[in-house]
Structures are given as structure tokens and as C-alpha cells.
Design an enzyme around this catalytic site. Structure first.
Site, mmCIF file in Angstrom:
data_model
loop_
_atom_site.group_PDB
_atom_site.id
_atom_site.type_symbol
_atom_site.label_atom_id
_atom_site.label_comp_id
_atom_site.label_asym_id
_atom_site.label_seq_id
_atom_site.Cartn_x
_atom_site.Cartn_y
_atom_site.Cartn_z
ATOM 1 C CG ASP A 109 20.393 23.416 47.571
ATOM 2 O OD1 ASP A 109 19.957 22.528 47.766
ATOM 3 O OD2 ASP A 109 19.034 23.255 46.609
ATOM 4 C CG ASP B 28 19.852 26.254 42.625
ATOM 5 O OD1 ASP B 28 20.340 25.398 43.459
ATOM 6 O OD2 ASP B 28 18.239 26.368 42.901
ATOM 7 C CE1 TYR C 197 15.852 20.755 49.637
ATOM 8 C CE2 TYR C 197 16.287 23.102 48.159
ATOM 9 C CZ TYR C 197 16.528 21.803 48.171
ATOM 10 O OH TYR C 197 16.927 21.334 47.387
ATOM 11 C CD GLU D 274 19.164 20.906 40.121
ATOM 12 O OE1 GLU D 274 17.816 21.176 39.697
ATOM 13 O OE2 GLU D 274 19.762 22.467 40.965
#
Ligand SMILES: *[C@@H]1O[C@H](CO)[C@@H](O)[C@H](O)[C@H]1NC(C)=O
Ligand SMILES: *[C@@H]1O[C@H](CO)[C@@H](O)[C@H](O)[C@H]1NC(C)=O
Length: 519
Positions: free
Chosen positions: A82, A85, A234, A482
């Protein structure tokens, strides 16, 4: 990502300050859009999970997660990691593939001209091959492999992974209409992409998409109520109704079967399709995408009998576009940084910018082909050139025309984030050093280093600057450094379009909306 929901669904009340920004930032020209396009597609190769193919171009990555699903007796090898990670989260992965597919559907010729068509198809197929595996029976979809809690406890290369790879599914007893709907949308959209090139594959995707939609519609529920593991990462805050409308519209586009259109007409009001006026478009909140898709249907002669409802969708699409342009009434516009960047929220703000540039470019196309102007509450007669010009200003900001003089697309230009919050990019490549790096060893030896990452995560769009255009290139600053697959995905089509336009007509010239900014 850390264990706070990635998307906090709140509304902020902007206060308006007009600031004049100077345009002394580095200029962005057409070769740059072609370069940005090529780089953006490389990013998806860096995020690949599973057995890598012979033509893998990102060579600091190697095979990984080759036993995903084994514990549950199902082959779930493949798909995408994703972000920084190694969890395979179904909902954002499917949204990524829907956006890549939509980009190819709208800008396929421009992507071909730039010589990137094959790479774009590969990026889509890497996702859809996985969704085919994950949809093991009509009413079962494997929605996640791994889990955020154990994954985030370790800082390891995916090639060394020692964390749990347990797979999680939704089914009749544990429904998840949001993840199922989004996966149906992704497969339907991809079936359009592959229709001519690979009819057999296209047909297979469509078959899965139809079954998934039927499953998601019949067994309704939010997946985060069925799957505890997704909740902190999520959660589907907007619920599943947007995904069901979205899936139905994609299926209508893919099949021309009016039953799907009828579904979006019949449910327009009770599912919020024509009720929600919204100013963000994301992996969670699809309403603006639904509204733009419905708007595009107004161009088809055969949809005349549904014109009234489609116009209601269109009116909400206009709200979204006007809010991006800062031309709605006070309180319903998207904020901007002093440098002119759309600003929705602190954590990974760039995802909203990239998705907005895509919808703005489509709405510009719609106005152009229907020969219309946009009338917003605070300004009427906005041209398609102005809307595209604004989208371009956002892309240019991303590529370096900003107060930090930094490209937020990694590996692009001379200045870009060097310490992306990304496990495999921040550790010596497996190719160069195959010695096992353990769970916490990565934290001890690599995470805290001030040196740049050993591997450049080319094409990744990081979370980006704060509300004052500030950016701190620090690996621990995951809010800004990120990157996620759904950040870059909407840009693929936009880069191709801008590249093509610059080549032909030197691009849009009216930048009036990029000058006045509000915060
Ligand atoms: C909107 O904001 C502007 C600038 O602050 C102000 O002058 C105007 O009165 C506001 N309009 C409304 C309708 O609140
Ligand atoms: C960005 O570039 C401009 C123009 O060259 C310069 O004036 C400004 O100081 C630079 N800003 C930073 C943060 O380097």
C-alpha cells in the site's frame, strides 16, 4: 502508516485570505510531463508484492510474500503493498487500480504518444491479476493480507518479512460492500482498458465485476464492521453507498446494460449521490467521482430519459469543481496554502491534490466537448482552459514550482524528498546484501539514519507540505514523507494529457486561478 485512520472525515471551515504569490518558482515544461509520466509508472513496480517478472525495472526490489494466503489455503501472491509498509489493503488497492484504469480510458492516446502505454497496462494488470485471485467464489473476497499492527512493529525489507501474513475476507456473513464495490469498479474499469487489446482477459474481469457488484449490493455492510483489522487503518468512513453507485456506473460504462444506469438513477437520492456536496475525492469518499462520471453520461444521446437525475449529479459535480477553484460561497471551498496548493488536511494531503487534478481535467474536457462554461456562485463563465490551467498549476506545484523549490514526486528534478518513509527504500537493497535483516534490526540500523535512503522510490508522490508550504524531509515524519499508491495513480493520466497539450498547442494559457490563493 501509523495506527491512526488515514482519512479523518471532517469538514473544516476555511477563512479567506487573499495572497498574491509571485511566480518565481522553477518553470515546468513539456519534456518534464513526459518524464514525470515515465517515473510515475516506475513507482508501481517498486510497490509490487509477489514473484517479480523478468522485465522488472526497479531492480532494488526482489520476490517477496510468496506464501500469502497459504495459511487459509488460498493463493494470494501478488498485488501491491500500500505505502511504506507491507500490508495489502484491498480498498485503497482497488481504488488505485480504478484510477489508473480511468486515466488510461480518458488519456490512452496521450499515454501511447509518450511511449508508456505498455507500462500503464502492466500497472493495472498487476492489480487485477491479484483481484482475480482474491475473488475465490461469487460471495467471497479476500480484502486484506497482513495487518497494520504487527507490520508496523517491524522495519524490514519485504524480501525478509517475518510478520503475520494472515489473510482476511468478506463474505455473506461478514459483508463489506465498500471493498467489494470498489473492487467491482476497478475490474469493470480495467475491462474497458483491455477490451480491444486482450478481449479474453477483459471478459474475465467483467465477469468478476458483475458478480462482485451483485454480492456487494445483496449483502450490504461496511467492511470495517466485519474486519476488525482494517479499522485503525482504512476504515470506510463514508460508508459503502458511494462505492455501490460508483461500481454500478463503471459497470454501465463497461457493459451498456441500462440496468446499471437505472440503479444509479433509482438510488441517486437515498445513496447520497445527488445529496452529498463534497470537496474531497479519495479512496474512501467517491461521491465526486460518481458525480463526474454521471456528468459525462450527459454527453450520450441514449441517456435522455435520465437527463433530469444526471443533471442533479452534475450540479453536485459543479459544487466540487467550484470548491477546488475557490469559487463557491464562503465555507465550502477547499483551502489553499500561501503557495497555492489545494489543502484538505495535514496527513497525506497530496492524495486530494492529485485526485482533484484528475477530476478537474475531466470536467474541463466535458465543458470543451459540450461547448459550455462553468458558472460558480462567486464567478460565472469559467472556461475549460481556466479549469485545466488550474489543474496544471497544481501539477506544476507538485513538480517543483513551489516555495520549497522541491518536487514532491520522488526522483524527479534536482530536489525531491530523500528520506521517504518506506521500509524497502530505506534499507540496503536485497540484491546487494542478502543477509537477513530482522524485525527491529531495521529500526536500529536503518530507520533512524539521517542519510538519504539508499534506494530512490522513483515516481512516488509523498504526503507533501503543510498548510504553509513547509516540508520536513525526515523518515519519521510519515505525515509528509510517506507515499501511497493512490497518490500517484490519478496523476498518470494527467501527466500524459499535459504532455500532449504542451506538444500541440503550448498548453492552457490562462492561469488566473493560480494567482489568487486563499488559506
Ligand atoms: C465571504 O468572505 C469575504 C472575505 O472575508 C467577506 O467579505 C464576505 O462578506 C463573505 N461573504 C459571506 C456571504 O459570508
Ligand atoms: C526558491 O527559488 C527562488 C527563486 O530562485 C528563491 O528566491 C527562493 O529563495 C528559493 N526558496 C528556497 C526555499 O530555496
Amino acid at each position: 502508516m501509523q495506527n491512526i485512520p488515514k482519512n479523518v472525515f471532517t469538514f473544516t471551515i476555511p477563512f479567506i485570505i487573499f495572497t498574491l504569490i509571485s511566480t518565481t518558482y522553477a518553470a515546468v515544461n513539456s519534456t518534464t510531463y513526459a518524464t514525470a509520466l515515465s517515473k510515475s509508472l516506475l513507482y508501481f513496480e517498486a510497490q509490487r508484492s509477489g514473484r517479480l517478472p523478468y522485465n522488472q525495472r526497479v531492480t532494488w526490489r526482489d520476490h517477496s510474500a510468496l506464501t500469502d494466503g497459504l495459511e487459509q489455503g488460498v493463493d494470494l501472491v501478488g498485488g501491491y503493498y500500500d505505502a511504506g509498509d507491507h500490508v495489502k489493503f484491498g480498498l485503497p488497492m482497488a481504488f488505485t487500480v480504478t484510477m489508473l484504469s480511468w486515466g488510461v480510458i480518458e488519456n490512452g492516446d496521450a499515454i501511447k504518444k509518450a511511449g508508456e502505454f505498455e507500462h500503464a497496462l502492466e500497472a493495472i494488470k498487476w492489480g487485477t491479476d491479484y483481484f482475480i485471485k482474491a475473488h475465490t467464489s461469487p460471495h467471497v473476497l479476500w480484502a486484506e493480507v497482513g495487518d497494520g499492527d504487527t507490520d508496523h512493529y517491524c522495519w524490514q525489507r519485504p524480501e525478509d518479512m517475518t510478520t503475520s501474513r494472515r489473510a482476511h475476507k468478506v463474505d455473506e456473513a461478514n459483508p463489506g460492500s465498500d471493498v467489494v464495490g470498489e473492487t467491482a469498479a476497478a475490474m469493470a474499469a480495467a475491462s474497458i482498458v483491455f477490451r480491444k487489446i486482450n478481449p479474453h482477459y477483459s471478459h474475465l474481469l467483467l465477469h468478476h465485476a458483475k458478480e462482485l457488484f451483485e454480492f456487494g449490493d445483496k449483502y450490504r455492510g461496511k467492511y470495517d464492521e466485519s474486519l476488525e483489522v482494517v479499522k485503525s487503518y482504512y476504515a470506510s468512513v463514508s460508508g459503502y453507498k458511494d462505492e455501490l453507485l460508483w461500481a454500478a456506473l463503471w459497470l454501465y460504462k463497461a457493459t451498456d446494460n441500462v440496468d446499471y444506469l437505472q440503479y444509479t438513477i433509482d438510488n441517486a437520492l437515498n445513496f447520497g449521490g445527488i445529496g452529498w456536496a463534497i470537496s474531497e475525492f479519495s479512496w474512501d469518499v467517491k461521491f465526486a467521482g460518481v458525480q463526474i462520471l454521471a456528468t459525462q453520461l450527459l454527453m450520450r444521446e441514449n441517456n435522455k430519459e435520465h437527463k433530469k437525475t444526471l443533471e442533479e449529479y452534475h450540479s453536485k459535480a459543479k459544487h466540487y469543481i467550484c470548491s477546488c477553484l475557490n469559487k463557491n460561497n464562503n465555507g465550502t471551498n477547499v483551502d489553499r496554502t500561501p503557495g497555492g496548493l489545494l489543502y484538505v488536511r495535514q496527513w497525506n494531503n497530496m492524495q486530494y491534490v492529485s485526485s482533484a487534478t484528475f477530476l478537474l481535467s475531466l470536467y474541463s474536457d466535458f465543458l470543451k466537448s459540450t461547448n459550455q462554461l462553468l458558472h460558480c456562485p462567486k464567478q460565472s463563465s469559467i472556461t475549460h482552459e481556466q479549469i485545466l490551467g488550474f489543474a496544471k498549476s497544481q501539477v506544476d506545484y507538485i513538480l517543483g514550482a513551489n516555495p520549497m523549490n522541491m518536487s514532491y514526486l520522488v526522483g524527479y528534478g534536482s530536489s525531491y524528498p530523500k528520506r521517504v518513509h518506506h521500509r524497502s527504500a530505506s534499507i540496503v537493497p536485497f540484491r546487494d546484501n542478502k543477509a537477513f535483516i530482522g524485525c527491529t534490526q531495521g529500526y536500529d540500523n536503518w530507520y533512524g539514519k539521517v542519510d538519504p535512503n539508499p534506494n530512490v522510490l522513483v515516481g512516488a508522490l509523498v504526503g507533501g507540505p503543510d498548510f504553509e508550504d513547509g516540508f520536513s524531509d525526515d523518515r519519521g515524519n510519515y505525515v509528509q514523507t510517506e507515499a501511497c499508491t493512490y497518490n500517484t495513480a490519478p496523476l498518470v493520466g494527467v501527466f500524459a494529457k499535459l504532455n500532449e497539450l504542451e506538444g500541440i498547442e503550448e498548453g492552457p494559457k490562462d492561469y488566473s486561478f493560480s494567482i489568487a490563493s486563499s488559506k
